[in-house]
Write an enzyme that holds these catalytic residues in place. Sequence first.
Site, short mmCIF file in Angstrom:
data_model
loop_
_atom_site.label_atom_id
_atom_site.label_comp_id
_atom_site.label_asym_id
_atom_site.label_seq_id
_atom_site.Cartn_x
_atom_site.Cartn_y
_atom_site.Cartn_z
N ASN A 1 2.38 1.49 4.30
CA ASN A 1 2.65 0.21 4.97
C ASN A 1 2.34 0.26 6.45
O ASN A 1 3.01 -0.35 7.27
CB ASN A 1 4.10 -0.23 4.71
CG ASN A 1 4.40 -1.67 5.11
OD1 ASN A 1 5.52 -1.98 5.51
ND2 ASN A 1 3.43 -2.56 5.02
N CYS B 1 0.87 -1.18 0.00
CA CYS B 1 0.00 0.00 0.00
C CYS B 1 0.91 1.23 0.00
O CYS B 1 2.09 1.12 -0.32
CB CYS B 1 -0.99 -0.02 1.18
SG CYS B 1 -0.27 0.18 2.82
N CYS C 1 -1.41 0.53 7.38
CA CYS C 1 -2.83 0.17 7.54
C CYS C 1 -3.20 -1.04 6.68
O CYS C 1 -3.38 -2.14 7.19
CB CYS C 1 -3.75 1.34 7.18
SG CYS C 1 -3.71 2.72 8.35
N ARG C 2 -3.30 -0.82 5.38
CA ARG C 2 -3.85 -1.85 4.50
C ARG C 2 -2.93 -3.04 4.28
O ARG C 2 -3.34 -4.20 4.45
CB ARG C 2 -4.25 -1.23 3.16
CG ARG C 2 -5.35 -0.20 3.29
CD ARG C 2 -5.59 0.54 2.00
NE ARG C 2 -4.45 1.39 1.68
CZ ARG C 2 -4.28 2.01 0.51
NH1 ARG C 2 -5.16 1.83 -0.46
NH2 ARG C 2 -3.24 2.78 0.30
N SER C 3 -1.68 -2.80 3.90
CA SER C 3 -0.81 -3.95 3.59
C SER C 3 -0.44 -4.77 4.82
O SER C 3 -0.42 -6.00 4.73
CB SER C 3 0.42 -3.53 2.77
OG SER C 3 1.15 -2.51 3.39
N ASP D 1 -7.96 3.54 1.48
CA ASP D 1 -7.07 3.91 2.57
C ASP D 1 -7.91 4.47 3.73
O ASP D 1 -8.58 5.49 3.55
CB ASP D 1 -6.06 4.95 2.09
CG ASP D 1 -4.95 5.21 3.09
OD1 ASP D 1 -5.10 4.86 4.28
OD2 ASP D 1 -3.92 5.77 2.67
#
Length: 157
Positions: free
Chosen positions: A12, A9, A14-16, A127
Amino acid sequence: MKKRVLFVCLGNICRSPSAEAVFNGLVKKNGLESDIECDSAGTAGYHEGEPADQRMQSHAIRRGYRLTSVARKFDPEVDFDSFDFIVGMDDDNVNDLQDLASNVGDLNKIFKMTDFCSQGGHYSVPDPYYGGSEGFELVLDILEDACEGLLNEVRGA
Protein backbone atom coordinates in the site's frame (compact mmCIF):
# COMPACT_ATOMS: atom_id res chain seq x y z
CA MET A 1 -26.16 5.11 -2.39
CA LYS A 2 -22.48 5.82 -2.85
CA LYS A 3 -20.37 3.18 -4.60
CA ARG A 4 -17.14 2.40 -2.74
CA VAL A 5 -13.96 1.09 -4.36
CA LEU A 6 -10.90 -0.27 -2.53
CA PHE A 7 -7.58 -0.70 -4.35
CA VAL A 8 -5.24 -3.33 -2.92
CA CYS A 9 -1.56 -4.14 -3.49
CA LEU A 10 1.07 -5.72 -1.25
CA GLY A 11 2.38 -2.86 0.89
CA ASN A 12 0.00 0.00 0.00
CA ILE A 13 2.79 2.46 -0.84
CA CYS A 14 3.10 2.31 -4.65
CA ARG A 15 0.40 0.73 -6.79
CA SER A 16 -2.79 0.96 -4.74
CA PRO A 17 -2.31 4.57 -3.58
CA SER A 18 -1.58 5.46 -7.21
CA ALA A 19 -4.74 3.69 -8.35
CA GLU A 20 -6.67 5.59 -5.68
CA ALA A 21 -5.26 8.94 -6.90
CA VAL A 22 -5.83 8.20 -10.61
CA PHE A 23 -9.37 6.96 -9.94
CA ASN A 24 -10.17 9.95 -7.73
CA GLY A 25 -8.97 12.21 -10.54
CA LEU A 26 -11.42 10.56 -12.95
CA VAL A 27 -14.24 10.70 -10.42
CA LYS A 28 -13.64 14.41 -9.94
CA LYS A 29 -13.27 15.09 -13.68
CA ASN A 30 -16.65 13.43 -14.23
CA GLY A 31 -18.34 15.23 -11.33
CA LEU A 32 -19.07 11.98 -9.49
CA GLU A 33 -17.66 12.82 -6.05
CA SER A 34 -21.08 12.45 -4.44
CA ASP A 35 -21.60 9.04 -6.10
CA ILE A 36 -18.22 7.28 -5.80
CA GLU A 37 -15.47 7.18 -3.20
CA CYS A 38 -12.35 5.09 -2.90
CA ASP A 39 -9.52 4.06 -0.61
CA SER A 40 -6.49 1.80 -0.74
CA ALA A 41 -4.94 -0.91 1.41
CA GLY A 42 -2.22 -3.55 1.39
CA THR A 43 -2.40 -7.29 1.95
CA ALA A 44 0.64 -6.95 4.22
CA GLY A 45 1.21 -4.43 6.99
CA TYR A 46 4.88 -3.73 6.21
CA HIS A 47 4.36 0.02 5.75
CA GLU A 48 1.31 0.76 7.94
CA GLY A 49 1.07 4.45 8.79
CA GLU A 50 3.57 5.49 6.11
CA PRO A 51 2.89 7.81 3.16
CA ALA A 52 3.26 6.56 -0.40
CA ASP A 53 6.74 5.79 -1.71
CA GLN A 54 8.53 9.06 -2.53
CA ARG A 55 9.52 7.86 -6.01
CA MET A 56 5.92 6.91 -6.81
CA GLN A 57 4.75 10.28 -5.51
CA SER A 58 7.25 12.10 -7.75
CA HIS A 59 6.13 10.29 -10.89
CA ALA A 60 2.46 10.77 -10.01
CA ILE A 61 2.89 14.51 -9.35
CA ARG A 62 4.35 14.95 -12.86
CA ARG A 63 1.03 13.64 -14.20
CA GLY A 64 -1.07 15.77 -11.90
CA TYR A 65 -1.87 13.18 -9.24
CA ARG A 66 -1.35 13.63 -5.50
CA LEU A 67 -0.88 10.48 -3.45
CA THR A 68 -2.38 11.50 -0.12
CA SER A 69 -3.26 8.15 1.43
CA VAL A 70 -1.50 6.59 4.40
CA ALA A 71 -0.66 2.89 4.18
CA ARG A 72 -2.93 0.47 5.99
CA LYS A 73 -3.49 -3.26 5.99
CA PHE A 74 -6.60 -4.77 4.43
CA ASP A 75 -9.07 -5.70 7.15
CA PRO A 76 -11.42 -8.47 6.00
CA GLU A 77 -13.75 -7.91 8.96
CA VAL A 78 -14.42 -4.33 7.84
CA ASP A 79 -13.41 -3.94 4.21
CA PHE A 80 -15.58 -6.65 2.64
CA ASP A 81 -18.65 -5.03 4.19
CA SER A 82 -17.56 -1.45 3.47
CA PHE A 83 -16.64 -1.70 -0.22
CA ASP A 84 -18.53 -2.68 -3.37
CA PHE A 85 -15.42 -3.26 -5.50
CA ILE A 86 -12.13 -4.61 -4.11
CA VAL A 87 -9.50 -4.37 -6.82
CA GLY A 88 -6.17 -6.19 -6.56
CA MET A 89 -3.17 -5.12 -8.59
CA ASP A 90 -1.88 -8.60 -9.46
CA ASP A 91 -2.73 -12.28 -9.17
CA ASP A 92 -1.02 -12.60 -5.77
CA ASN A 93 -3.11 -9.75 -4.37
CA VAL A 94 -6.30 -11.22 -5.82
CA ASN A 95 -5.48 -14.69 -4.46
CA ASP A 96 -4.72 -13.25 -1.01
CA LEU A 97 -8.04 -11.39 -1.04
CA GLN A 98 -9.91 -14.51 -2.14
CA ASP A 99 -8.30 -16.45 0.73
CA LEU A 100 -9.63 -13.83 3.16
CA ALA A 101 -13.18 -13.89 1.78
CA SER A 102 -15.70 -15.59 4.03
CA ASN A 103 -18.55 -16.01 1.55
CA VAL A 104 -19.60 -15.78 -2.09
CA GLY A 105 -20.67 -12.17 -1.63
CA ASP A 106 -17.12 -11.27 -0.61
CA LEU A 107 -15.66 -13.19 -3.55
CA ASN A 108 -17.95 -11.41 -6.00
CA LYS A 109 -16.48 -8.04 -4.96
CA ILE A 110 -12.90 -9.01 -5.89
CA PHE A 111 -11.46 -7.95 -9.26
CA LYS A 112 -8.04 -7.60 -10.85
CA MET A 113 -7.10 -4.09 -11.99
CA THR A 114 -5.98 -5.11 -15.46
CA ASP A 115 -9.35 -6.74 -16.15
CA PHE A 116 -10.55 -3.18 -16.78
CA CYS A 117 -7.81 -2.27 -19.29
CA SER A 118 -8.90 -1.40 -22.81
CA GLN A 119 -5.37 -1.73 -24.19
CA GLY A 120 -4.13 -5.31 -24.10
CA GLY A 121 -0.77 -6.66 -23.12
CA HIS A 122 -0.83 -6.23 -19.35
CA TYR A 123 -1.97 -9.03 -17.08
CA SER A 124 -1.08 -7.28 -13.84
CA VAL A 125 0.11 -3.97 -12.47
CA PRO A 126 3.76 -4.82 -11.76
CA ASP A 127 5.30 -3.80 -8.45
CA PRO A 128 7.80 -1.00 -9.24
CA TYR A 129 9.39 -0.95 -5.76
CA TYR A 130 12.69 -2.62 -6.66
CA GLY A 131 13.01 -1.21 -10.17
CA GLY A 132 13.82 2.06 -11.86
CA SER A 133 11.76 5.03 -12.94
CA GLU A 134 10.35 3.24 -16.00
CA GLY A 135 8.51 0.88 -13.64
CA PHE A 136 6.73 3.75 -11.92
CA GLU A 137 5.76 5.22 -15.29
CA LEU A 138 4.45 1.85 -16.47
CA VAL A 139 2.29 1.56 -13.33
CA LEU A 140 0.74 4.95 -14.07
CA ASP A 141 0.20 4.07 -17.75
CA ILE A 142 -1.63 0.87 -16.83
CA LEU A 143 -3.65 2.57 -14.09
CA GLU A 144 -4.77 5.42 -16.33
CA ASP A 145 -6.10 2.87 -18.82
CA ALA A 146 -7.65 0.52 -16.25
CA CYS A 147 -9.29 3.26 -14.18
CA GLU A 148 -11.29 4.42 -17.22
CA GLY A 149 -12.72 0.92 -17.62
CA LEU A 150 -13.30 0.54 -13.90
CA LEU A 151 -15.18 3.84 -13.75
CA ASN A 152 -17.51 2.60 -16.51
CA GLU A 153 -18.06 -0.62 -14.55
CA VAL A 154 -18.77 1.21 -11.29
CA ARG A 155 -21.15 3.63 -12.99
CA GLY A 156 -23.06 0.71 -14.53
CA ALA A 157 -23.33 -1.24 -11.27
